[in-house]
Design an enzyme around this catalytic site. Structure first.
Site, short mmCIF file in Angstrom:
data_model
loop_
_atom_site.label_atom_id
_atom_site.label_comp_id
_atom_site.label_asym_id
_atom_site.label_seq_id
_atom_site.Cartn_x
_atom_site.Cartn_y
_atom_site.Cartn_z
N LYS A 141 100.92 -17.24 32.18
CA LYS A 141 102.24 -16.90 31.13
C LYS A 141 102.30 -16.50 29.71
CE LYS A 141 106.84 -17.67 32.81
NZ LYS A 141 107.38 -18.37 32.87
C1 E4P Z 1 110.64 -16.80 33.30
O1 E4P Z 1 109.84 -16.38 33.53
C2 E4P Z 1 111.91 -17.94 33.17
O2 E4P Z 1 110.63 -18.47 32.97
C3 E4P Z 1 113.26 -18.61 34.21
O3 E4P Z 1 113.38 -17.73 34.92
C4 E4P Z 1 113.90 -18.18 32.92
O4 E4P Z 1 115.49 -19.12 33.95
P1 E4P Z 1 116.41 -19.60 32.81
O5 E4P Z 1 117.58 -18.17 32.06
O6 E4P Z 1 117.63 -20.20 33.79
O7 E4P Z 1 115.83 -20.35 31.86
#
Ligand code: E4P
Length: 221
Positions: free
Chosen positions: A85
């Site tokens: 990522k």
């Molecule tokens: C995805 O890439 C993110 O890590 C994640 O889904 C963010 O989720 P949140 O807004 O609930 O922290």
């Protein structure tokens, strides 16, 4: 479609992998930090919790492209088929381009806008993760952002998939799937809401009660 859990809770992954048709597990730095285990420990544990099947995602922490690339390669030494990522910043875009040339699959993350997400796909990201609930929390329209992004990828970057993320309700996730997203990642509480509906539990309890009253047993024979 691909269904992921967004967590580093190893026990929860093991429990839900038995129930859900999971494609794998996504993490982010906040999620890993909350478990206080280093990635070198938690990623193999998550892989084992998945029964050795499914894809794992973990994020680089560096801010500069070449350092992101180094971190991506280090993460892939822990889990060789890991999807890396990369936040879609200017440096992140440069890193995604370099990683593409090295054959390292990436996910463009921290996506708050359709144009930003499209750029990461054009740079070579296999997945693009728009943050539905965080866009809503900013006064935007998360589902509209996802819908536009999905249309843009279909038209201009068909090799990349939207992996919709940041959900607070099952409805948000369903709306993303109806918009054509090929992948979603659910936090544990939202995943539980998909299967723990009180009306379902009550219906099954009523079947059992009626059967017990008639036959004095819950067995079929
Ligand atoms: C995805 O890439 C993110 O890590 C994640 O889904 C963010 O989720 P949140 O807004 O609930 O922290």
């Amino acid at each position: 479609m691909e269904l992921y859990l967004d967590t580093a809770d190893v026990a929860a992954v093991a429990r839900l992998a038995r129930i859900f048709p999971l494609a794998g597990v996504t993490t982010n730095p906040s999620i890993v930090a909350s478990g206080k285990k280093p990635v070198s420990v938690v990623l193999p544990e998550l892989q084992e919790a998945l029964g050795g099947k499914g894809r794992l995602f973990a994020q680089v922490m560096a801010a500069q492209a070449e350092k992101m690339v180094d971190e991506a390669l280090a993460l892939r030494e822990i889990i060789p088929d890991l999807v890396v990522k990369v936040p879609v910043t200017p440096e992140g875009l440069a890193a995604i381009k370099i990683l593409k040339t090295k054959g390292v699959p990436t996910l463009g993350t921290a996506v708050y806008g359709a144009a930003q997400g499209l750029l990461s796909a054009l740079a070579g990201a296999e997945y693009v993760a728009p943050y539905v609930n965080r866009v809503d929390a900013q006064g935007g329209d998360g589902i509209k952002t996802v819908t536009e992004l999905q249309q843009l990828l279909t038209l201009h970057a068909p090799g990349s998939k939207v992996l919709a993320a940041s959900f607070k309700t099952p409805r948000q996730a369903l709306d993303c799937l109806l918009a054509g997203c090929e992948a979603i990642t659910l936090p544990l509480d939202v995943a539980e809401q998909f299967i723990n509906a009180p009306a379902v539990t009550a219906a099954v309890a009523k079947f059992e009660q009626d059967w017990q009253n008639a036959f004095g047993t819950l067995g079929l024979n």
